[in-house]
Design a protein around this motif. Sequence first.
Motif, short mmCIF file in Angstrom:
data_model
loop_
_atom_site.label_atom_id
_atom_site.label_comp_id
_atom_site.label_asym_id
_atom_site.label_seq_id
_atom_site.Cartn_x
_atom_site.Cartn_y
_atom_site.Cartn_z
N MET A 1 0.84 -1.20 0.00
CA MET A 1 0.00 0.00 0.00
C MET A 1 0.89 1.26 0.00
N ILE A 2 0.51 2.20 -0.82
CA ILE A 2 1.22 3.48 -0.93
C ILE A 2 0.49 4.50 -0.07
N ASN A 3 1.22 5.20 0.78
CA ASN A 3 0.61 6.20 1.64
C ASN A 3 0.81 7.60 1.07
N ALA A 4 -0.29 8.28 0.78
CA ALA A 4 -0.22 9.63 0.22
C ALA A 4 -0.92 10.60 1.16
N LEU A 5 -0.18 11.59 1.62
CA LEU A 5 -0.73 12.61 2.50
C LEU A 5 -1.32 13.74 1.67
N PHE A 6 -2.57 14.08 1.93
CA PHE A 6 -3.19 15.23 1.27
C PHE A 6 -2.97 16.44 2.15
N ALA A 7 -2.03 17.30 1.76
CA ALA A 7 -1.65 18.45 2.57
C ALA A 7 -2.11 19.72 1.86
N ALA A 8 -3.37 20.06 2.09
CA ALA A 8 -3.95 21.28 1.52
C ALA A 8 -5.02 21.75 2.49
N ARG A 9 -5.60 22.90 2.21
CA ARG A 9 -6.65 23.43 3.07
C ARG A 9 -7.80 22.43 3.18
N PRO A 10 -8.46 22.34 4.35
CA PRO A 10 -9.51 21.33 4.55
C PRO A 10 -10.61 21.37 3.50
N GLU A 11 -10.95 22.56 3.01
CA GLU A 11 -12.04 22.65 2.04
C GLU A 11 -11.67 21.99 0.71
N ARG A 12 -10.39 21.83 0.44
CA ARG A 12 -9.97 21.19 -0.80
C ARG A 12 -10.16 19.68 -0.75
N TRP A 13 -10.21 19.11 0.43
CA TRP A 13 -10.35 17.66 0.57
C TRP A 13 -11.64 17.18 -0.10
N ALA A 22 -10.14 7.99 -7.70
CA ALA A 22 -10.50 7.40 -9.00
C ALA A 22 -9.30 7.34 -9.92
N ALA A 23 -8.46 8.38 -9.90
CA ALA A 23 -7.26 8.39 -10.75
C ALA A 23 -6.27 7.33 -10.31
N PHE A 24 -6.15 7.10 -9.01
CA PHE A 24 -5.24 6.06 -8.51
C PHE A 24 -5.70 4.69 -9.01
N VAL A 25 -7.00 4.42 -8.92
CA VAL A 25 -7.54 3.14 -9.37
C VAL A 25 -7.31 2.97 -10.87
N ALA A 26 -7.54 4.03 -11.63
CA ALA A 26 -7.37 3.98 -13.08
C ALA A 26 -5.93 3.68 -13.46
N ASN A 27 -4.97 4.05 -12.61
CA ASN A 27 -3.56 3.80 -12.86
C ASN A 27 -3.07 2.51 -12.22
N GLY A 28 -3.98 1.74 -11.67
CA GLY A 28 -3.61 0.48 -11.05
C GLY A 28 -2.83 0.62 -9.76
N LEU A 29 -3.05 1.73 -9.06
CA LEU A 29 -2.31 2.02 -7.84
C LEU A 29 -3.16 1.74 -6.61
N LYS A 30 -2.57 1.13 -5.63
CA LYS A 30 -3.22 0.93 -4.33
C LYS A 30 -2.70 2.01 -3.38
N VAL A 31 -3.47 3.09 -3.25
CA VAL A 31 -3.04 4.26 -2.49
C VAL A 31 -3.99 4.51 -1.34
N ASP A 32 -3.41 4.66 -0.16
CA ASP A 32 -4.17 5.10 1.01
C ASP A 32 -3.99 6.61 1.10
N LEU A 33 -5.03 7.34 0.75
CA LEU A 33 -4.98 8.81 0.74
C LEU A 33 -5.65 9.34 1.99
#
Length: 308
Positions: A1-13, A22-33
């Motif tokens: 599993m790939i761990n990706a931190l979303f570091a932006a303002r809360p409203e952007r989440w 969806a983009a991670f799935v389309a690229n065959g990536l198993k990402v925990d965002l």
Amino acid sequence: MINALFAARPERWETYEAPLKAAFVANGLKVDLRQDFAPEDVDYIVYAPNSGVQDFRPYTRCKAVLNLWAGVEKITGNETLTQPLCRMVDPGLTQSMVEWVTGHVLRYHLEIDRSVALQDRWQPYVPPLAEERPVTILGLGALGQACAKALTQLGFPVSGWSRTAKDLPDVTCHHGSDGLKPALADAQIVVLLLPDTPQTENILNAQSLGFLPQGARLINPGRGPLIDDTALLAALDSGQIAHATLDVFRVEPLPHDHPYWAHPRVTVTPHIAAETRPLTASRVIAENIRRGEAGEDFVHVVDRERGY
């Protein structure tokens, strides 16, 4: 599993969570965002420079910081950032910039402001053809090249200036300190699409504004510090510059007492020329994570010395 931190303002989440996943799935990536990983567990940071993450030293496992913004001037000077930094080159943002720039070039070319102001009087105005209206674009990166292509397809003679040499179809290209004056010499409309770096700050100043033919118009959707505000106001007052449409400023929001608001030869827009689009930007982020996991080179890596 790939761990990706979303570091932006809360409203952007809320805006980015679904498109990124969806983009991670389309690229065959198993990402925990997530928004709240422990720093030592993070593989990638999906980043906005106005987020709370400013010290990158704890992120010892992080392979890259993937910027959500096209501009990186607020992060390139961060000495704690030792990981690769990738700027956002978003096809959606590029298209929106092309549409905004083309619209305002045509607004000036067709004298639409004048027609609206005189709509209660019968004073016909027939503009020249596009081929008679030279346009210069300062900045020939992804955005500048896309705008240049669109304008040449409409028939405008387009010149461009960049810090380093470029060769583009149907565009007269200039570069370096010696190339700025000839790039501006016959421009009736100038579009600024340069990054904000020490080398580009105040590139339009009292001297370079004087390179333009009298009555030229300016369009700045690039960066506020590209223009010396005092020099531009003086050029507007003298008639050297007939009008300026400004979308970006040194201080944003533009202070209510700034002279631009009340100047009759200035149109202010609130930094709306181009925005990162979550759907297309998410695909760019996912592609860089795919590359990182495959051991391939990242795309759009920032050159720290050049500042973009």
